[in-house]
Design a protein around this motif. Structure first.
Motif, PDB file in Angstrom:
ATOM      1  N   TYR A  41       0.840  -1.206   0.000  1.00 52.07           N
ATOM      2  CA  TYR A  41       0.000   0.000   0.000  1.00 52.07           C
ATOM      3  C   TYR A  41       0.871   1.250   0.000  1.00 52.07           C
ATOM      4  O   TYR A  41       0.666   2.173  -0.783  1.00 52.07           O
ATOM      5  N   ASP A  42       1.846   1.293   0.865  1.00 51.99           N
ATOM      6  CA  ASP A  42       2.717   2.463   0.991  1.00 51.99           C
ATOM      7  C   ASP A  42       4.006   2.005   1.659  1.00 51.99           C
ATOM      8  O   ASP A  42       4.115   0.873   2.114  1.00 51.99           O
ATOM      9  N   ASP A  43       4.997   2.868   1.703  1.00 56.80           N
ATOM     10  CA  ASP A  43       6.275   2.506   2.291  1.00 56.80           C
ATOM     11  C   ASP A  43       6.974   3.775   2.773  1.00 56.80           C
ATOM     12  O   ASP A  43       6.641   4.882   2.343  1.00 56.80           O
ATOM     13  N   PHE A  44       7.931   3.586   3.638  1.00 60.62           N
ATOM     14  CA  PHE A  44       8.759   4.674   4.114  1.00 60.62           C
ATOM     15  C   PHE A  44       9.366   5.392   2.920  1.00 60.62           C
ATOM     16  O   PHE A  44       9.748   4.734   1.958  1.00 60.62           O
ATOM     17  N   PRO A  45       9.427   6.683   2.868  1.00 57.59           N
ATOM     18  CA  PRO A  45       9.229   7.661   3.934  1.00 57.59           C
ATOM     19  C   PRO A  45       7.800   8.229   4.002  1.00 57.59           C
ATOM     20  O   PRO A  45       7.615   9.310   4.544  1.00 57.59           O
ATOM     21  N   TRP A  46       6.811   7.510   3.478  1.00 63.28           N
ATOM     22  CA  TRP A  46       5.408   7.917   3.559  1.00 63.28           C
ATOM     23  C   TRP A  46       5.198   9.281   2.923  1.00 63.28           C
ATOM     24  O   TRP A  46       4.514  10.143   3.459  1.00 63.28           O
ATOM     25  N   SER A  47       5.785   9.511   1.777  1.00 63.81           N
ATOM     26  CA  SER A  47       5.718  10.824   1.127  1.00 63.81           C
ATOM     27  C   SER A  47       5.466  10.632  -0.363  1.00 63.81           C
ATOM     28  O   SER A  47       5.184   9.530  -0.829  1.00 63.81           O
TER      29      SER A  47
END
Length: 156
Positions: A41-47
Motif C-alpha cells: 500500500y505504501d512505504d517509508f518515507p510515507w511521502s
C-alpha cells in the motif's frame, strides 16, 4: 450593510479541458492496472517519493496519473482548492475510491503507516478533520460495506 442581504451571483463552472496540461489522454486501464499490481500500500518515507499503491493511484509515481491527472486535465475550478465546486471532482474521487476498494479486495484491508509510524495526521488511528459531524479515523473507513458497495471493481 444596513440590514440588506449580500447578493452573490452564481457563475458557471470553469474548465479548461486539456489546456493546463501537456497530456493527450486521461488515465488509462493500463494505468489503473499498474496501481492494482502494486503489492504494498505504501512505504517509508510515507511521502510523494514512496513506492506503492497509494502513490501510484494518487499520481506521484511517473508524473501525474490517475487521481492527479484528472484534476490537471480538467483544469479551471478542478485545479485549485475550488475543485469540489465541479461535479467532475466527485466522479474522480468515487473512481479513486473504487480502485482502492479493488486493491484492498486483492491485498487485504491494509493501511500504513501504522499507529506509531509515518507523519502525524496520516496514521491509522489519527483523527481526520471533519467539516460536519464527528471526525473519523482511517481505521474507521477501511471497510466501506456499511455505507455502500460497487457493482463492479473490474478494470477491463
Amino acid at each position: 450593510m444596513n440590514g440588506t442581504l449580500l447578493s452573490i451571483q452564481p457563475r458557471q463552472i470553469m474548465r479548461e479541458g486539456g489546456l493546463d496540461a501537456d497530456f493527450s489522454v486521461l488515465p488509462t486501464k493500463s494505468g489503473v492496472q499498474q496501481a492494482l499490481d502494486e503489492t504494498d500500500y505504501d512505504d517509508f518515507p510515507w511521502s510523494q517519493s514512496s513506492i506503492g499503491h497509494r502513490n501510484r493511484l494518487e499520481g506521484w509515481i511517473e508524473g501525474p496519473q490517475l487521481h492527479n491527472l484528472v484534476h490537471v486535465w480538467v483544469g479551471g475550478d478542478m485545479a485549485p482548492g475550488t475543485s469540489p465546486n465541479d461535479p467532475v471532482f466527485f466522479l474522480n474521487h468515487c473512481n479513486v475510491d473504487r480502485i482502492w476498494e479493488a486493491w484492498m479486495g486483492e491485498n487485504g484491508r491494509v493501511y500504513v503507516p501504522a499507529a506509531n509510524q509515518g507523519p502525524a495526521g496520516h496514521r491509522i488511528n489519527d483523527l481526520m478533520v471533519a467539516i460536519l459531524g464527528e471526525g473519523l479515523r482511517p481505521s474507521d473507513v477501511l471497510d466501506p460495506a456499511q455505507w455502500y458497495s460497487y457493482d463492479s471493481l473490474t478494470v477491463a
